[in-house]
Structures are given as structure tokens and as C-alpha cells.
Design a protein around this motif. Structure first.
Motif, short mmCIF file in Angstrom:
data_model
loop_
_atom_site.label_atom_id
_atom_site.label_comp_id
_atom_site.label_asym_id
_atom_site.label_seq_id
_atom_site.Cartn_x
_atom_site.Cartn_y
_atom_site.Cartn_z
N SER A 1 0.78 -1.10 0.09
CA SER A 1 -0.13 0.08 -0.03
C SER A 1 0.89 1.13 0.13
O SER A 1 1.99 1.03 0.32
CB SER A 1 -0.96 0.12 1.14
OG SER A 1 -0.23 0.11 2.34
N LEU A 2 0.26 2.46 -0.41
CA LEU A 2 0.83 3.62 -0.51
C LEU A 2 0.45 4.27 0.63
O LEU A 2 -0.84 4.21 0.99
CB LEU A 2 0.80 4.49 -1.81
CG LEU A 2 1.44 4.08 -2.88
CD1 LEU A 2 1.02 4.90 -4.06
CD2 LEU A 2 3.11 3.89 -2.80
N PRO A 3 1.17 5.11 1.59
CA PRO A 3 0.35 5.84 2.57
C PRO A 3 -0.23 6.97 1.94
O PRO A 3 -0.01 7.61 0.99
CB PRO A 3 2.14 6.60 3.32
CG PRO A 3 2.84 6.39 2.25
CD PRO A 3 2.69 5.10 1.54
N ALA A 4 -1.20 7.71 2.49
CA ALA A 4 -2.16 8.71 2.22
C ALA A 4 -1.28 9.92 1.78
O ALA A 4 -1.69 10.55 0.90
CB ALA A 4 -3.17 8.87 3.18
N ALA A 5 -0.36 9.96 2.50
CA ALA A 5 0.49 11.40 2.10
C ALA A 5 1.14 11.48 0.60
O ALA A 5 1.19 12.41 0.12
CB ALA A 5 1.67 11.61 3.24
N LEU A 6 1.20 10.20 0.39
CA LEU A 6 1.99 10.05 -1.17
C LEU A 6 0.65 9.80 -2.09
O LEU A 6 0.56 10.10 -3.30
CB LEU A 6 2.84 8.74 -1.26
CG LEU A 6 3.30 8.46 -2.49
CD1 LEU A 6 4.00 9.75 -3.30
CD2 LEU A 6 4.50 7.55 -2.35
N ALA A 7 -0.27 8.75 -1.66
CA ALA A 7 -1.43 8.38 -2.68
C ALA A 7 -2.42 9.25 -3.14
O ALA A 7 -2.67 9.51 -4.20
CB ALA A 7 -2.01 7.14 -1.77
N VAL A 8 -2.48 10.08 -2.16
CA VAL A 8 -3.78 11.35 -2.42
C VAL A 8 -3.09 12.30 -3.44
O VAL A 8 -3.84 12.46 -4.53
CB VAL A 8 -4.25 11.95 -1.13
CG1 VAL A 8 -5.14 13.04 -1.76
CG2 VAL A 8 -4.88 10.95 -0.10
N PRO A 9 -1.91 12.74 -3.20
CA PRO A 9 -1.59 13.98 -4.19
C PRO A 9 -1.06 13.27 -5.67
O PRO A 9 -1.40 13.81 -6.63
CB PRO A 9 -0.32 14.44 -3.44
CG PRO A 9 0.23 13.59 -2.60
CD PRO A 9 -1.12 12.96 -2.17
N ALA B 1 -2.91 14.36 -9.12
CA ALA B 1 -1.90 14.97 -10.12
C ALA B 1 -2.21 14.01 -11.39
O ALA B 1 -2.48 14.51 -12.52
CB ALA B 1 -0.51 14.82 -9.82
N ALA B 2 -2.27 12.61 -11.22
CA ALA B 2 -2.37 11.80 -12.38
C ALA B 2 -3.92 11.89 -13.01
O ALA B 2 -4.03 11.94 -14.23
CB ALA B 2 -2.26 10.14 -11.93
N THR B 3 -4.77 12.05 -12.16
CA THR B 3 -6.21 12.29 -12.44
C THR B 3 -6.32 13.56 -13.52
O THR B 3 -7.17 13.48 -14.46
CB THR B 3 -7.27 12.28 -11.25
OG1 THR B 3 -7.10 11.14 -10.73
CG2 THR B 3 -8.73 12.44 -11.97
N PRO C 1 -3.86 7.15 -15.05
CA PRO C 1 -4.00 6.53 -13.93
C PRO C 1 -2.93 6.76 -12.85
O PRO C 1 -1.81 7.14 -13.41
CB PRO C 1 -4.03 4.97 -14.26
CG PRO C 1 -3.27 5.14 -15.48
CD PRO C 1 -3.48 6.31 -16.09
N PRO C 2 -3.00 6.28 -11.59
CA PRO C 2 -1.81 6.86 -10.44
C PRO C 2 -0.69 5.68 -10.65
O PRO C 2 -0.75 4.92 -9.85
CB PRO C 2 -2.46 6.76 -9.31
CG PRO C 2 -3.60 6.03 -9.45
CD PRO C 2 -4.22 6.09 -10.75
#
Length: 335
Positions: free
Chosen positions: A31-39, A43-45, A50-51
Motif C-alpha cells: 500500500s501507499l501511505p495517504a501522504a503519497l497516494a492522495v496527491p 496529479a495523475a487524474t 491512472p496513478p
């Protein structure tokens, strides 16, 4: 959105995400931590991606001209540019990205000219414009092939296969993360693992664009994979490719002219000859890619006791079947 800041954000976050997940070969993070996954997801969207690390990020949005290079000079060699960021810090990784970057920069003017040709030149039966485009395209394909062959100059097969290629993988069934990757904090995914293909040359729209303009039609399996790879193109690139593919191709126009509703026989044969030269050069470009797959993936797989049989690219394709099929379908377009 398509701003330089947004594109740069995507590249950096993609590099961090893939380094975080794959930094320990036998112990990928699930899993990716939220601090990385959310931004990263945001940005990708906004870019219509896709991220996950796609080829566009490191190949198109991660380079700058070498120092003291005239900006007006057309880039045709890897030595004319450099990467801003890499994951491994190796020359091999940088040269790998630069090779794809240069290939696409060489193709760029043909992409723009091809749009103008289908929009104006062909409908106006401007046979001189068609011939000029085909001559320029043939020369560019030769230069693209030369750039492809230079990849081996500074990208060693062992480094690519053992160090870089694992970092370029996506997440899902074709990878050690068979269930996919969890993007913590991304509400859209609701904690469910997500599967995405890894970076692949098929995610560039440059060669598919040339296929569309020239009228190269791939087999069912190859076409299905290329269609899937559109998902990993930036939205603007994908929309442009769809627009071009909706137009009648040069091959269709040449065949129509051959029936008599076009230029005289001498002019027509000259244009067809130039067209067939383009097709031959495009096939040779694909053969060069096929050879690199042999030296940088299949041979190392055998040397390091991995199974080379049925080897797949980072995008998930069966390499030998896919590349061999695209060469054959390219040559089948000759008139």
C-alpha cells in the motif's frame, strides 16, 4: 490541466511511489501511505492518467536540453539532452529514458505534419504535399531507428533487467503484487487494491499515430493490447490519437487514387513508392525494438535463470508475440 508544474509533480510522485513499492525486490509494499497516494492520484487524474508510472512521465516530461545547446537545433541524439530525475542515479536509467525521448522528438514534426496532411493535403488532392510528407517521414523513421540502436551504448542489459526494469513494473496479476496496490486515503478506491500496467513504449502515441496516418492495421491481439495502452496516455494525447484514427488513412487514399479518381500513373507510382519506403522503415524500427527485447530482457532472463519463455513487458504484453506481430502487420500494409 496540462501545466508544466502539474506534469513535473506527476513525474516526481510516480518515481517516489514506484521506488517506495519496489525498493526491496522480494518484499514489495502492498500500500501507499495517504501522504503519497492522495496527491499522486490527484496529479495523475488531472492529466487524464491512472496513478502509476507511465512512459510519458520519464520519457517526455523529465528532460531538458544539454548546456549551451542552441534551442533552435532539432534534437536527434541522446547526447543533446539530459534527465532531470532518475530513480537509481545510474547512467543506464538516464540513457534508457533519453532514448525514448529522442525517438519521440524526432517523430514530433511528422505527427504535426500528418495532422495537417489528413486535414488539408489529402482532401485537396495535394499529391506534392503527400509525397513531401512521406519523404520526410521515411527519413525520420531512419533517424528514430538509429536512436533506438544507440540505447545499448550506455544502457547495459544486466543493469536494465535487474535494477531498472523491476522499478518500472505496474501493480496487479502480472507482478509480485498479484492483488494490486492499495492507495490509502483515495476515496474513489475505498481501500480496494488497484491493478495497473507498468510503463511501456506502447503508451507513447507517436508510433500509433504514424500507424493511423499510414494505415497500418494490427492483428486482433496486438490491436487489443494497443487499445488497452491508450488508458496510460495523457488525455490530450489519447484524444488526439482518436481524432486521427477516425480519418481516412493515406493507404486508403492511395488505393482510391489507384482506381482512377486521382493523379496520373507516373505521379501515383512515385507516391506509392515513397509510401512503401515509409512502411519498410517503420517495420525496421520495430525490428530494432524487437532486437533490444532480445538483448535486454530475453537474454538476461536466461542468464539469471528466469524463464524467458512467454516473457512479458512491463506493460503486460507477451513480448515476442506482440513485437513479431506488429512487424508482420506493418509490412502487410505495403501497396
Amino acid at each position: 490541466e496540462f501545466s508544466p508544474v502539474l506534469r513535473r509533480t506527476y513525474v516526481i510522485l510516480a518515481f517516489i511511489a514506484h521506488s517506495y513499492v519496489w525498493c526491496k525486490e522480494g518484499e514489495p509494499r502492498k500500500s501507499l501511505p495517504a501522504a503519497l497516494a492522495v496527491p499522486f492520484h490527484l496529479a495523475a487524474t488531472r492529466l487524464g492518467l491512472p496513478p502509476v508510472l507511465t512512459s510519458t512521465g520519464p520519457d517526455l516530461w523529465n528532460e531538458q536540453l544539454a548546456l549551451r545547446l542552441d534551442p533552435a537545433l532539432e534534437v536527434k541524439n541522446q547526447s543533446q539532452v539530459r534527465c532531470l530525475t532518475t530513480m537509481t542515479g545510474t547512467k543506464d536509467e538516464e540513457w534508457f529514458y533519453l532514448s525514448s525521448h529522442v525517438i519521440q522528438r524526432i517523430a514530433g514534426p511528422a505527427v504535426l505534419a500528418g495532422y495537417d496532411l489528413l486535414a488539408k493535403g489529402v482532401p485537396q488532392a495535394d499529391y506534392e504535399a503527400v509525397g513531401d510528407f512521406l519523404s520526410d517521414c521515411a527519413e525520420r523513421l531512419v533517424a528514430m531507428t538509429a536512436a533506438m540502436r544507440r540505447l545499448s551504448n550506455h544502457c547495459a542489459p544486466a543493469v536494465f533487467y535487474n535494477i531498472l526494469r523491476p522499478l518500472l513494473r505496474g501493480f496487479g496479476p502480472a507482478t509480485p503484487l498479484t492483488e494490486g496496490l492499495i492507495y490509502n486515503g483515495v476515496a474513489e478506491y475505498n481501500g480496494r487494491p488497484q491493478s495497473f500496467a507498468g510503463a511501456s513504449a506502447a503508451q507513447s502515441c507517436a508510433v500509433p499515430f504514424l500507424d493511423a496516418v499510414l494505415g497500418v492495421a494490427h492483428g486482433e491481439r496486438e490491436a487489443a493490447f494497443l487499445q488497452e495502452m491508450r488508458r496510460y496516455m495523457p488525455a490530450r494525447h489519447r484524444d488526439f490519437l482518436v481524432l486521427i484514427q477516425a480519418q481516412p488513412s493515406l493507404r486508403q487514399s492511395l488505393l482510391k487514387w489507384r482506381t482512377g479518381s486521382g493523379p496520373g500513373p507516373a505521379c501515383l507510382e512515385s507516391v506509392i513508392q515513397k509510401y512503401n519506403t515509409c512502411i519498410d522503415n517503420l517495420a525496421e524500427f520495430r525490428r530494432s525494438h524487437w532486437k533490444l527485447v532480445g538483448t535486454h530482457i530475453l537474454a538476461p532472463a536466461r542468464a539469471f535463470a528466469d524463464s524467458a519463455a512467454g516473457a512479458k513487458g512491463t506493460g503486460g504484453s507477451s513480448l515476442e508475440d506482440f513485437l513479431g506481430g506488429t512487424v508482420r502487420s506493418t509490412l502487410a500494409a505495403k501497396i
